[in-house]
Scaffold this motif. Structure first.
Motif, PDB file in Angstrom:
ATOM      1  N   VAL A  25       1.062  -3.215  -3.474  1.00 47.09           N
ATOM      2  CA  VAL A  25       1.410  -1.957  -4.142  1.00 47.09           C
ATOM      3  C   VAL A  25       0.171  -1.102  -4.411  1.00 47.09           C
ATOM      4  N   VAL A  26      -0.942  -1.760  -4.683  1.00 42.91           N
ATOM      5  CA  VAL A  26      -2.097  -1.047  -5.221  1.00 42.91           C
ATOM      6  C   VAL A  26      -3.334  -1.083  -4.333  1.00 42.91           C
ATOM      7  N   THR A  27      -3.232  -1.593  -3.120  1.00 43.73           N
ATOM      8  CA  THR A  27      -4.421  -1.704  -2.269  1.00 43.73           C
ATOM      9  C   THR A  27      -5.087  -0.350  -2.079  1.00 43.73           C
ATOM     10  N   ASN A  28      -4.285   0.655  -1.768  1.00 47.90           N
ATOM     11  CA  ASN A  28      -4.851   1.968  -1.483  1.00 47.90           C
ATOM     12  C   ASN A  28      -5.522   2.572  -2.716  1.00 47.90           C
ATOM     13  N   PHE A  29      -4.810   2.553  -3.832  1.00 43.98           N
ATOM     14  CA  PHE A  29      -5.364   3.109  -5.069  1.00 43.98           C
ATOM     15  C   PHE A  29      -6.621   2.351  -5.475  1.00 43.98           C
TER      16      PHE A  29
END
Lengths: 288, 288, 288
Positions: free
Chosen positions: C33-37
């Motif tokens: 869910v948060v890899t990019n952020f």
């Protein structure tokens, strides 16, 4: 169906308020492309996202979640088994759930999986016209997530799926069509920029799950999800310079949209099976 | 190579127009960090992204896709097998494809996979200098996706890869270098903010795939991808307050960039093997 | 503990400067869910992210990385094994690492994994109160990533974990609590909007890893991570229209925050075990 007056904008505002107050816990088994956007959309709408998508946890969580989304966008083996586990538990525990059969038709694994999962009785099914046609007919489907078919072309397939599986079926397009087999709503809100942000449709599936947790009437809940979502898209498009600036504006708009904006902007018509015209609708206590 | 005048800005504008008209379907097998950004970049550029990256679907889809990207950023076992399936099908069906050997050199599994996949004949290879050097030489590569080496240091390796595999090779850096072994373009456009957004390079690989679907000349297509991308970065940087506000501005700019902006801003030089100076280039009908 | 004056704002500014100068390479094994952020947050803070999370690479990379984050948000089997490989290598090589036991307690697989991994001696543990309580006590934990418990309710559990595993423990909440068992800092900075962006807590774990690479004192490093992060959130919230516009502003603010802003805004108190009041702190050279 009760004889009370159904006003989609008012009903949607009531459910939105309920969503924000109750913060439903929405389990998402969704594709790797849209997890982040989906979670942010749910948070903005007022729900609590939880991407619990592994075997050994997905089933247990589906029993305690307020609602469940199963989206087949990137269905690796782990997610396929987690989906099976989750929908069986959801059925068992009475957790409302949404099936989003992304890009089925041409792609064999997800097509077979969608046909398998739909037998577990989703509360709602969401897709574009190609996907709804493919789910209803075993047809060839589209070329990925584009809607090659018009929404109205899938109206019959949507009604057929609704009747067969007892589900509300939502067909996304320039005009969204939502039916439970008896009632059919058409929502003319939205903005083309929503189709230029990846996950625009997928996140709507998650918002639909969130709204299902707010009402015993899945039809009204699904209409509310589509209306709130597409009205927020209109607010976001106003002043956006393109799809890049649209996306954060859309998240802001979802967090800000309120009853009066819904009432002002809603362009919804509702038809009831067997009732042919507006006067018939009025007689049934339905406002078109 | 024909004797017609090659004007990179004009050629790129023609291909961009073709991309927007034809909406090529770009299959991406890419890393979990950049899927969302990559899809949004493709949509903004005018392509249709499809992240079909599972075994049993990746091959079938590579036969019908307009182009394919294989990016090795987070190569779990499922994606490794899906990549093998996809590139074999792409070779068989004549689907153009891009190999992006992210962070190879130091990391054993992706390094071996890159060497295996490159034998299937990618239409284009995109990487930073470290990655191109590692792919050409089996060298040690960089520390992740940073380019420890300068672009020009990889010019020889790029030419060698191009000759050996019949691929266009694009080396990303402050000046992008693109070569097919005969022709070498250097593009001095871009902005450092692009390196501060994760996926800035990875999404360029996807855009390269999209452009490959618009032309029979992979060199001109790859130049177009790099030029459109880096000019959009310049437009986005103008007025950005940092990497956070740059990213949505970049998406907006990709959707908005046009022929006149490309003509105004393009800083491209083209050299042809065996032609040593500008007058020789002019004689060959190449405008530097 | 030395007798030198510990000024959290000043110390944090020094470490931030060191971070930006040294660009630590931060390996992340984190949820989809948060890899990019997370990667964008690390880039904005000045670090170099590397999401190396597959078996066969995770261990080798943990030996050369400046720091490691292991976040259990979506722990599929591949990531579970990669995490085991990475933390064993980190312990062996002396690479500092952070454990973020997302949503443990109610969910069986990640709960067992967290208890297994913590035995490898994380340099820091970060979570909300529910997660810290569950890790310390085997308790029931929360309903996902929400913090059902108040930060202070986990103060005892945090101290217990710190003593048992020799780790700094950071409990996120309206007031962040950081303790190494001897020293306890409370940071009252931040903004509620940070809780409405998915990955707001997860990315802090990555930033904590980045700061651990800048100092031999994990307590001061963890305080610096929390202070820089929450002050950036305050800067971003000022002028944001909602969670959508907050996110890019937050990335911009992380890239821009400086020593004078930290000094102006820091609301940090520090207590030392056995020292009951401010005069005692002053006697020990600690400024509350």
């Amino acid at each position: 169906m009760s004889a009370r007056l159904y006003d989609p904008a008012h009903s949607s505002a009531v459910l939105l308020d309920r969503l924000r107050t109750s913060t439903p816990l929405v389990q998402c088994i969704t594709n790797t492309v849209v997890t982040n956007f989906t979670a942010n959309v749910l948070l903005a709408a007022g729900a609590a996202p939880a991407m619990v998508d592994i075997v050994g946890e997905a089933g247990a969580f589906a029993r305690i979640a307020s609602a469940l989304l199963v989206n087949l966008g990137t269905p690796n083996p782990q997610q396929r088994d987690a989906s099976r586990e989750a929908v069986a538990a959801a059925r068992d525990a009475g957790t409302p759930w949404v099936l989003d059969p992304v890009a089925i038709g041409a792609l064999p694994i997800r097509t077979a999986l969608a046909h398998e999962l739909v037998e577990f009785g989703p509360t709602a099914i969401r897709g574009n016209a190609s996907e709804i046609l493919a789910l209803a007919s075993g047809g060839a489907g589209g070329r990925g997530v584009d809607a090659a078919d018009e929404t109205e072309a899938a109206a019959g397939a949507a009604a057929q799926l609704a009747a067969r599986f007892g589900a509300v079926v939502a067909v996304s397009g320039p005009v969204d069509l939502i039916t439970d087999g008896m009632r059919t709503a058409r929502i003319a809100n939205g903005d083309p920029l929503l189709t230029r942000v990846t996950g625009g449709g997928c996140a709507l599936g998650a918002v639909t799950a969130a709204f299902l947790a707010t009402s015993d009437d899945p039809f009204e809940a699904t209409v509310a999800a589509n209306l709130v979502y597409t009205v927020a898209a209109e607010l976001a498009a106003d002043g956006a310079n393109g799809p890049g600036s649209f996306a954060p504006r859309f998240i802001d708009a979802l967090a800000a949209v309120d009853a009066s904006t819904l009432a002002e902007r809603a362009r919804v018509s509702v038809a009831v099976a067997g009732l042919a015209d507006a006067s018939a609708l009025a007689a049934a206590g339905i406002r078109a």
